[in-house]
Each structure stands twice: as C-alpha cells, then as structure tokens.
Design an enzyme around this catalytic site. Sequence first.
Site, PDB file in Angstrom:
ATOM      1  N   SER A  97     -18.317 -95.268-109.350  1.00  0.00           N
ATOM      2  CA  SER A  97     -17.818 -95.082-107.992  1.00  0.00           C
ATOM      3  C   SER A  97     -18.391 -96.198-107.131  1.00  0.00           C
ATOM      4  O   SER A  97     -19.343 -96.874-107.525  1.00  0.00           O
ATOM      5  CB  SER A  97     -18.280 -93.721-107.464  1.00  0.00           C
ATOM      6  OG  SER A  97     -18.133 -93.620-106.061  1.00  0.00           O
ATOM      7  N   TYR A 110     -25.046 -87.414-105.717  1.00  0.00           N
ATOM      8  CA  TYR A 110     -23.878 -88.022-106.345  1.00  0.00           C
ATOM      9  C   TYR A 110     -24.099 -89.524-106.537  1.00  0.00           C
ATOM     10  O   TYR A 110     -23.849 -90.065-107.620  1.00  0.00           O
ATOM     11  CB  TYR A 110     -22.654 -87.785-105.469  1.00  0.00           C
ATOM     12  CG  TYR A 110     -21.377 -88.389-105.997  1.00  0.00           C
ATOM     13  CD1 TYR A 110     -20.695 -87.801-107.056  1.00  0.00           C
ATOM     14  CD2 TYR A 110     -20.846 -89.550-105.443  1.00  0.00           C
ATOM     15  CE1 TYR A 110     -19.524 -88.357-107.551  1.00  0.00           C
ATOM     16  CE2 TYR A 110     -19.674 -90.110-105.919  1.00  0.00           C
ATOM     17  CZ  TYR A 110     -19.013 -89.506-106.971  1.00  0.00           C
ATOM     18  OH  TYR A 110     -17.856 -90.064-107.458  1.00  0.00           O
TER      19      TYR A 110
END
Length: 213
Positions: A97, A110
């Site tokens: 990501s 995350y």
Amino acid sequence: LDRLQADLPDIEMLRLEVDITDADQCRAAADSIISRMGRIDVLLNNAGITHIGPFIESDDGTTQRVLAVNFLGAVHMTRACLPGLLDRRGHICSISSVAGIAPLVNRAAYSASKHALHGFFDSLRAELRDTGVTTGLVCPSFVNTAIARDTGQWTTTGKIIQPADVADCIFAACTSRKRIAFPTRMAHAAWYISRLFPMTYERIMIKKIQPDG
C-alpha cells in the site's frame, strides 16, 4: 469465485478456505495445491484487514490482529509455498500500500504491517537471488473495496481507484517480475515526496485526509 469458474469453464480451479494466521493451515493448503495442481508458479499475498483511528484509542488485540493477517499471514504462506516456488523458479507478489512506503495518519498498525512486508520481502529477494525465485510488491493508493468502508470511518486522499485497475497492475507486475509497482501516479508521487521531503509529505497527508462523505 463461482462466477469466475462459470466464465472460465476450461480452467481448473482449486478453492481452499484457509486462516492465514495459522501456519499449519497454510502448509496444508500448499500441500493440497501441489497434490492437485502439481506445481506453484506464483504466490500472490493479497489478504488484508485494516483499522482506522488514533493509536491511543486502539487496544493491543487490534494491533496484533492487523499484523497477524497483513504481515504474518504473508510470511506463513510464503514459507509454505517456497519449496514449490523454488522448484519452478517462481515469483512472489505481495500487495502492500502507499501506507507501506509512507506514513498514514490514523492507520499506525496498518502502516506498520505494510512496512513490514517491504522489509521482509526486500530481504528475502536478496536471500533468494541465486535461486531464480523473485519477489515484488504492489503499492496501491485508495481502492474501492470493502476493507475500509466497512469500518464506517473511511478516509481518503487522492483519486479512489477500482479493483480492476489494481488487478491489471498486479498482472503486469507478476509477468515482468517487477520489484515494486504503483498502480497510480499518486502512489508513485507519494514514494518520492515522502523520501525527499518527509515533513512536507506529512503536512500534506494530514491536511488532505478527510472523512469520506
């Protein structure tokens, strides 16, 4: 998967339900694949969950769960599939990501899980250099999936992209064995700005992240 099988009736498909936080289940899945298909050419580590909110308001269990799925799940599957991949001189692609290459406010766990993917797979790439097995990472920005929407707190910056666009990037990255791939210009820009001008990137990120309407 049922729809995919209907669209591709000539393609043999093996569907296995696996808890990727359980290393034993991952090994059993890899054994089933080898037994049924005879080989493993590509491993795509795609499973992931998220948590949105200030770190101070989260608990230890939440952080551990995010790391267990996003990072350790990929480690378990890689360990389980590596013998088969070595036989085929295959490729490992992991979905990271923008949060794996730059900070992301209210996503500490995350972001940590995605940064961990980079440290692990960049190191593993060097370790496997002479084996023919390669590793790569794909770093999308915000994608229109349920992973964050279901939290009820989805926040975004930049254009939201569609899963099909990311899939095209993943396919191209796997076939060319790219080390790192960015599906959007925004993700690519984040890579450079966060490294060359980290304080500027931090200010822009905090300012632009807004609750999704």
